[in-house]
Design an enzyme around this catalytic site. Structure first.
Site, PDB file in Angstrom:
ATOM      1  N   TYR A 143      -0.408  36.440 -27.300  1.00  0.00           N
ATOM      2  CA  TYR A 143      -0.412  37.492 -28.446  1.00  0.00           C
ATOM      3  C   TYR A 143       0.532  37.511 -29.333  1.00  0.00           C
ATOM      4  O   TYR A 143       0.578  37.487 -30.509  1.00  0.00           O
ATOM      5  CB  TYR A 143      -0.648  38.775 -27.994  1.00  0.00           C
ATOM      6  CG  TYR A 143      -1.793  39.296 -27.773  1.00  0.00           C
ATOM      7  CD1 TYR A 143      -2.772  38.803 -26.870  1.00  0.00           C
ATOM      8  CD2 TYR A 143      -2.399  40.574 -28.355  1.00  0.00           C
ATOM      9  CE1 TYR A 143      -3.995  39.429 -26.460  1.00  0.00           C
ATOM     10  CE2 TYR A 143      -3.595  41.015 -27.724  1.00  0.00           C
ATOM     11  CZ  TYR A 143      -4.412  40.398 -27.109  1.00  0.00           C
ATOM     12  OH  TYR A 143      -5.621  41.118 -26.849  1.00  0.00           O
ATOM     13  N   LYS A 194      -3.353  32.092 -14.094  1.00  0.00           N
ATOM     14  CA  LYS A 194      -4.256  31.041 -14.067  1.00  0.00           C
ATOM     15  C   LYS A 194      -3.103  29.740 -13.527  1.00  0.00           C
ATOM     16  O   LYS A 194      -3.160  28.793 -14.373  1.00  0.00           O
ATOM     17  CB  LYS A 194      -4.929  30.886 -15.290  1.00  0.00           C
ATOM     18  CG  LYS A 194      -6.021  29.620 -15.353  1.00  0.00           C
ATOM     19  CD  LYS A 194      -7.342  30.038 -14.673  1.00  0.00           C
ATOM     20  CE  LYS A 194      -7.937  28.611 -14.492  1.00  0.00           C
ATOM     21  NZ  LYS A 194      -9.392  29.057 -13.913  1.00  0.00           N
ATOM     22  N   ASP A 226     -10.264  33.815 -13.122  1.00  0.00           N
ATOM     23  CA  ASP A 226     -11.559  33.786 -13.097  1.00  0.00           C
ATOM     24  C   ASP A 226     -12.187  34.391 -11.900  1.00  0.00           C
ATOM     25  O   ASP A 226     -13.066  35.296 -11.927  1.00  0.00           O
ATOM     26  CB  ASP A 226     -12.074  32.380 -13.354  1.00  0.00           C
ATOM     27  CG  ASP A 226     -11.227  31.585 -12.308  1.00  0.00           C
ATOM     28  OD1 ASP A 226     -10.188  31.836 -11.708  1.00  0.00           O
ATOM     29  OD2 ASP A 226     -11.767  30.247 -12.146  1.00  0.00           O
ATOM     30  N   ASP A 250      -5.973  42.377 -21.202  1.00  0.00           N
ATOM     31  CA  ASP A 250      -6.863  42.767 -22.420  1.00  0.00           C
ATOM     32  C   ASP A 250      -8.286  42.766 -22.092  1.00  0.00           C
ATOM     33  O   ASP A 250      -9.118  43.572 -21.890  1.00  0.00           O
ATOM     34  CB  ASP A 250      -6.463  41.963 -23.670  1.00  0.00           C
ATOM     35  CG  ASP A 250      -7.705  42.330 -24.637  1.00  0.00           C
ATOM     36  OD1 ASP A 250      -7.951  43.660 -25.066  1.00  0.00           O
ATOM     37  OD2 ASP A 250      -8.303  41.503 -25.400  1.00  0.00           O
ATOM     38  N   ASP A 254     -10.813  45.765 -20.041  1.00  0.00           N
ATOM     39  CA  ASP A 254     -12.395  46.130 -20.654  1.00  0.00           C
ATOM     40  C   ASP A 254     -13.418  46.089 -19.529  1.00  0.00           C
ATOM     41  O   ASP A 254     -14.404  46.914 -19.477  1.00  0.00           O
ATOM     42  CB  ASP A 254     -12.725  45.183 -21.724  1.00  0.00           C
ATOM     43  CG  ASP A 254     -12.500  45.654 -23.269  1.00  0.00           C
ATOM     44  OD1 ASP A 254     -11.490  46.232 -23.431  1.00  0.00           O
ATOM     45  OD2 ASP A 254     -13.045  45.357 -24.262  1.00  0.00           O
TER      46      ASP A 254
HETATM   47  C1  IPM Z   1      -6.685  46.573 -26.883  1.00  0.00           C
HETATM   48  C2  IPM Z   1      -7.308  46.194 -28.317  1.00  0.00           C
HETATM   49  C3  IPM Z   1      -6.225  45.332 -28.885  1.00  0.00           C
HETATM   50  C4  IPM Z   1      -5.546  44.271 -28.163  1.00  0.00           C
HETATM   51  C5  IPM Z   1      -6.721  44.660 -30.404  1.00  0.00           C
HETATM   52  C6  IPM Z   1      -7.278  45.926 -31.074  1.00  0.00           C
HETATM   53  C7  IPM Z   1      -5.416  44.181 -31.129  1.00  0.00           C
HETATM   54  O1  IPM Z   1      -8.219  45.048 -27.688  1.00  0.00           O
HETATM   55  O2  IPM Z   1      -5.746  47.460 -26.973  1.00  0.00           O
HETATM   56  O3  IPM Z   1      -7.008  46.380 -25.897  1.00  0.00           O
HETATM   57  O4  IPM Z   1      -6.077  42.976 -28.154  1.00  0.00           O
HETATM   58  O5  IPM Z   1      -4.502  44.419 -27.570  1.00  0.00           O
HETATM   59 MG    MG Z   2      -8.596  45.416 -25.686  1.00  0.00          MG
END
Ligand code: IPM
Ligand code: MG
Length: 361
Positions: A143, A194, A226, A250, A254
């Site tokens: 990032y 990884k 993975d 990240d 999710d």
């Molecule tokens: C998160 C989001 C952010 C990230 C984006 C919006 C920059 O997806 O906080 O997980 O990738 O960190």
């Molecule tokens: Mg995110």
């Protein structure tokens, strides 16, 4: 004990302001329950700030955040800002806040509320009782790595590139956080990398392994990302603390959120040496903005984390969690977690019901 706190509230874009509104109701109730004085300063970030000032993270908003005991953020982003220069996109506000406040440790708990076990797309036996924590490195890795960009080679070929880089101190400090929180949980850390392909994450594995000697009471395992993505849907209850890099965290957080029924349920804390920020892990959801469809629970649960990690009060987190469990237990649902036989409510009503439950308790 400190009884007065300054909180910076950054509602942002899309559903951000809607969910923040509900979280503030909860904050006010806890303030009076505990006899505290909480001063709120609101400031624009993201697309809203870009429209107002030409920059997604104006210096004044950053100052407000830096001067606060804790920051509460909604969400940033929206399709109308997707074509502007990278350096001015709403997401830069989030990345700028994280890096300039040194918020290197991102804690993303994925805990399933018993009432929502059937809201998950996975089978009951796979998710029932799930309680894992993703510890995501937040100010390094791909990032932020340099060089980055898009350029053109001598032969005219265009290319885009980013750099995945971690220094030893960066890995050590996030690994210490993971080991420390694991000590207060089930004493097990799975470090995700990884290492079979990427040198930088092979180095990550080496540093985490070296540090483990300071934490011999905590079990340490390693997993390729993975495989981890697969294990999260195959048998997520094998995990206690998942320690991982910025980008893997990240993605995996999710994925982990869906085990709990909805991404609208997951709070987060971003911690540094001096500052802390709390936010739902979901985005600004422009498609449902302004329709009373947003789930405010992730942001409300983030308020609980804020009391626990920044405001020296452990109890509100448990109060909020049990208010959420109780309201869900009454069959009340927002659209994202709605199922047959339940009563669907809007964003505000969900906030009001949690507030009522807290007032009772
Ligand atoms: C998160 C989001 C952010 C990230 C984006 C919006 C920059 O997806 O906080 O997980 O990738 O960190
Ligand atoms: Mg995110």
């Amino acid at each position: 004990m400190k009884t007065e706190f300054d909180i910076a509230v950054l509602p942002g874009d899309g559903i951000g302001p809607e969910v923040i509104q509900e979280a503030l109701k909860i904050l006010k109730i806890i303030e009076s329950k505990l006899g505290l004085k909480i001063n709120i300063s609101e400031a624009p970030v993201g697309g809203a700030a870009y429209e107002a000032t030409g920059h997604p993270l104006p210096e004044a908003s950053l100052e407000t955040a830096r001067n606060a005991d804790a920051v509460l953020l909604g969400a940033v982003g929206g399709p109308q800002w997707e074509s502007i220069d990278f350096s001015l996109r709403p997401e830069r506000a989030l990345l700028g806040l994280r890096s300039s406040m040194g918020l290197y440790a991102n804690l993303r708990p994925a805990r399933i509320f018993p009432a929502l076990v059937d809201a998950s797309t996975l089978k009951r036996e796979v998710v029932e009782g799930l309680d894992l924590l993703v510890v995501r490195e937040l100010t390094g890795g791909i990032y932020f790595g340099q060089p980055r960009g898009v350029d053109t080679l001598e032969d005219g070929t265009r290319r885009g590139f980013n750099t995945l880089v971690y220094t030893e101190p960066e890995i050590e400090r996030i690994a210490r956080i993971a080991f420390d929180v694991a000590r207060k949980r089930n004493k097990s850390v799975c470090s995700v990398d990884k290492a079979n392909v990427l040198e930088s994450t092979g180095f990550w594995r080496e540093v985490v392994t070296g540090l483990h000697s300071d934490y011999s009471d905590v079990e340490l395992s390693h997993m390729y990302v993975d495989n981890c993505a697969m294990q999260l849907v195959r048998n997520p209850k094998q995990f206690d603390v998942i320690l991982t890099t910025n980008m893997f965290g990240d993605i995996l957080s999710d994925e982990a959120s869906m085990l709990t029924g909805s991404i609208g349920m997951l709070p987060s804390a971003s911690l540094g040496e001096k500052h802390a920020m709390y936010e739902p892990i979901h985005g600004s959801a422009p498609d449902i903005t302004g329709q009373e469809l947003a789930n405010p629970l992730a942001t409300i649960l983030s308020v609980g984390m804020m009391f626990k990690y920044s405001l020296d009060h452990e109890e509100p987190n448990a109060w909020i969690e049990s208010a959420v469990e109780s309201v869900l237990g009454q069959g009340v649902r927002t659209a994202d977690i709605m199922s047959d036989g339940m009563r669907q409510v809007g964003t505000k009503e969900m906030g009001d019901l949690i507030a009522e439950e807290l007032e009772k308790g």
